[in-house]
Design an enzyme around this catalytic site. Structure first.
Site, PDB file in Angstrom:
ATOM      1  N   HIS A   4       0.903  -1.174  -0.225  1.00 42.59           N
ATOM      2  CA  HIS A   4       0.077   0.131   0.110  1.00 42.59           C
ATOM      3  C   HIS A   4       0.852   1.260   0.071  1.00 42.59           C
ATOM      4  O   HIS A   4       0.401   2.300   0.067  1.00 42.59           O
ATOM      5  CB  HIS A   4      -0.994  -0.327   0.966  1.00 42.59           C
ATOM      6  CG  HIS A   4      -1.871  -0.983   1.260  1.00 42.59           C
ATOM      7  ND1 HIS A   4      -1.572  -2.437   1.712  1.00 42.59           N
ATOM      8  CD2 HIS A   4      -3.048  -1.143   0.497  1.00 42.59           C
ATOM      9  CE1 HIS A   4      -2.353  -3.090   1.567  1.00 42.59           C
ATOM     10  NE2 HIS A   4      -3.403  -2.780   0.819  1.00 42.59           N
ATOM     11  N   ARG A  24      -4.697  16.073   5.439  1.00 38.28           N
ATOM     12  CA  ARG A  24      -4.076  16.706   6.561  1.00 38.28           C
ATOM     13  C   ARG A  24      -2.600  16.279   6.512  1.00 38.28           C
ATOM     14  O   ARG A  24      -1.717  17.135   7.163  1.00 38.28           O
ATOM     15  CB  ARG A  24      -4.562  15.967   7.749  1.00 38.28           C
ATOM     16  CG  ARG A  24      -6.090  16.318   8.192  1.00 38.28           C
ATOM     17  CD  ARG A  24      -5.998  17.747   8.737  1.00 38.28           C
ATOM     18  NE  ARG A  24      -7.320  18.120   9.036  1.00 38.28           N
ATOM     19  CZ  ARG A  24      -7.805  19.173  10.048  1.00 38.28           C
ATOM     20  NH1 ARG A  24      -6.649  19.893  10.456  1.00 38.28           N
ATOM     21  NH2 ARG A  24      -8.903  19.431  10.304  1.00 38.28           N
ATOM     22  N   THR A  90      -8.517  13.493  16.013  1.00 39.59           N
ATOM     23  CA  THR A  90      -9.491  14.035  16.681  1.00 39.59           C
ATOM     24  C   THR A  90     -10.214  12.935  17.586  1.00 39.59           C
ATOM     25  O   THR A  90     -10.017  11.745  17.326  1.00 39.59           O
ATOM     26  CB  THR A  90     -10.527  14.657  15.970  1.00 39.59           C
ATOM     27  OG1 THR A  90     -11.035  14.023  14.917  1.00 39.59           O
ATOM     28  CG2 THR A  90     -10.016  15.957  15.080  1.00 39.59           C
ATOM     29  N   MET A 179     -10.786   6.198  16.938  1.00 40.83           N
ATOM     30  CA  MET A 179     -10.987   4.858  16.288  1.00 40.83           C
ATOM     31  C   MET A 179      -9.714   4.176  15.911  1.00 40.83           C
ATOM     32  O   MET A 179      -9.884   3.437  15.118  1.00 40.83           O
ATOM     33  CB  MET A 179     -11.971   5.153  14.799  1.00 40.83           C
ATOM     34  CG  MET A 179     -13.433   5.664  15.233  1.00 40.83           C
ATOM     35  SD  MET A 179     -14.302   5.749  13.698  1.00 40.83           S
ATOM     36  CE  MET A 179     -14.606   4.138  13.500  1.00 40.83           C
ATOM     37  N   GLU A 180      -8.577   4.475  16.356  1.00 41.31           N
ATOM     38  CA  GLU A 180      -7.368   3.967  15.970  1.00 41.31           C
ATOM     39  C   GLU A 180      -6.248   3.508  16.816  1.00 41.31           C
ATOM     40  O   GLU A 180      -5.395   2.760  16.438  1.00 41.31           O
ATOM     41  CB  GLU A 180      -6.602   4.867  14.972  1.00 41.31           C
ATOM     42  CG  GLU A 180      -7.329   5.047  13.597  1.00 41.31           C
ATOM     43  CD  GLU A 180      -8.575   6.323  13.644  1.00 41.31           C
ATOM     44  OE1 GLU A 180      -8.506   6.958  14.515  1.00 41.31           O
ATOM     45  OE2 GLU A 180      -9.291   6.224  12.691  1.00 41.31           O
ATOM     46  N   SER A 202     -12.768  17.336  19.124  1.00 43.07           N
ATOM     47  CA  SER A 202     -13.557  17.971  17.951  1.00 43.07           C
ATOM     48  C   SER A 202     -15.023  18.142  18.446  1.00 43.07           C
ATOM     49  O   SER A 202     -15.699  18.796  18.122  1.00 43.07           O
ATOM     50  CB  SER A 202     -13.337  17.281  16.858  1.00 43.07           C
ATOM     51  OG  SER A 202     -13.900  15.794  17.065  1.00 43.07           O
ATOM     52  N   ASP A 203     -15.509  17.226  19.351  1.00 45.14           N
ATOM     53  CA  ASP A 203     -16.919  17.229  19.700  1.00 45.14           C
ATOM     54  C   ASP A 203     -16.962  16.493  20.813  1.00 45.14           C
ATOM     55  O   ASP A 203     -16.231  16.013  21.616  1.00 45.14           O
ATOM     56  CB  ASP A 203     -17.809  16.501  18.773  1.00 45.14           C
ATOM     57  CG  ASP A 203     -17.424  15.000  18.156  1.00 45.14           C
ATOM     58  OD1 ASP A 203     -16.327  15.022  17.643  1.00 45.14           O
ATOM     59  OD2 ASP A 203     -17.798  14.018  19.087  1.00 45.14           O
TER      60      ASP A 203
HETATM   61  N1  HPA Z   1     -16.570   8.561  18.032  1.00 43.08           N
HETATM   62  C1  HPA Z   1     -15.279   8.277  17.344  1.00 43.08           C
HETATM   63  N2  HPA Z   1     -14.525   8.821  16.715  1.00 43.08           N
HETATM   64  C2  HPA Z   1     -14.342  10.395  17.067  1.00 43.08           C
HETATM   65  C3  HPA Z   1     -15.482  10.848  17.400  1.00 43.08           C
HETATM   66  C4  HPA Z   1     -16.582   9.923  17.926  1.00 43.08           C
HETATM   67  O1  HPA Z   1     -17.399  10.600  18.730  1.00 43.08           O
HETATM   68  N3  HPA Z   1     -15.279  12.209  17.299  1.00 43.08           N
HETATM   69  C5  HPA Z   1     -14.105  12.366  16.867  1.00 43.08           C
HETATM   70  N4  HPA Z   1     -13.718  11.129  16.506  1.00 43.08           N
END
Ligand code: HPA
Length: 233
Positions: A4, A24, A90, A179-180, A202-203
């Site tokens: 890859h 990015r 994030t 997620m990683e 980010s949230d």
């Molecule tokens: N879940 C998973 N990954 C993320 C999230 C989330 O709410 N926000 C930013 N990455």
């Protein structure tokens, strides 16, 4: 060349930043590095090598989720000898005292990914980041006056419909969802390499608060400076 990544041996530095988004990676290369070359365009998963304050460093997109990052970091370590890997990404906060724009240094990563259960059978392996990278990133973030939190994150296998376990995870001290990182920490250990994840919030999963794209850019830039100064002391 690996499957890859179409770079030659020697094209990729021992130290690498790993954003999920390949654009990015391009942004970091163009705005923070000098003498940049692009070494990978396979699947548009861009990878660049350049210098930061005179020291060689690479930056590679990983895509989203455990399977995608696992492929890239495996090849980076096995084929190209990468030794220091810092995810820059994030996350979504799940604690009341973690706010959007905070920076989280992932000390460890819990997960619902099946990857480690396949590997370790009945054992619960604890994916853990590298202490030296963690400490130097913490010191750099403090030096820059950033609001920084250190702790356990949750590497979710799904972005949607993962909310069922959030209360339990929060109760047991997990700071945020991403997620990683569990794959990054586990696979890096296998290759005797050092790994860390630096994440901007980010949230907020509990309140629904989110950052604007402009705020995301500012905090992203601050995080990249922390990562670069910590990775190349
Ligand atoms: N879940 C998973 N990954 C993320 C999230 C989330 O709410 N926000 C930013 N990455």
């Amino acid at each position: 060349m690996s499957i890859h990544i179409n770079a030659q041996k020697g094209d990729i530095a021992e130290t690498i930043l790993l954003p999920g988004d390949p654009l990015r990676a391009k942004y970091i290369a163009e705005n923070f590095l000098e003498d940049v070359t692009c070494y990978n365009e396979v699947r548009n998963m861009l990878g660049f090598t350049g210098t930061y304050k005179g020291k060689r460093i690479s930056v590679q997109g990983t895509g989203m989720g455990v399977p995608s990052i696992s492929i890239y970091i495996h090849e980076l370590m096995e084929e190209y000898g990468v030794k220091n890997l810092i995810r820059v990404g994030t996350c979504g906060a799940i604690q009341k005292d973690v706010n959007v724009r905070d920076v989280i240094l992932a000390q460890s990563a819990s997960t619902d990914s099946f990857q480690n259960r396949k590997l370790f059978g009945n054992f619960d392996y604890a994916p853990t980041s590298d202490f030296d990278l963690l400490l130097s990133s913490y010191n750099e973030a403090k030096k820059k006056g950033l609001e920084v939190k250190v702790g356990n994150v949750f590497t979710a296998d799904s972005f949607y419909d993962e909310k069922g376990d959030v209360e339990m995870m929060a109760k047991y001290g997990v700071l945020a969802l991403e997620m990683e990182s569990s794959a990054l920490f586990t696979i890096s250990k296998k290759f005797d390499a050092r790994a860390l994840a630096i994440l901007t919030v980010s949230d907020h999963v509990l309140t629904g608060e989110a950052t604007s794209s402009e705020e995301r850019q500012t905090t992203f830039n601050e995080m990249i400076e922390v990562a670069l100064d910590a990775a190349l002391p």
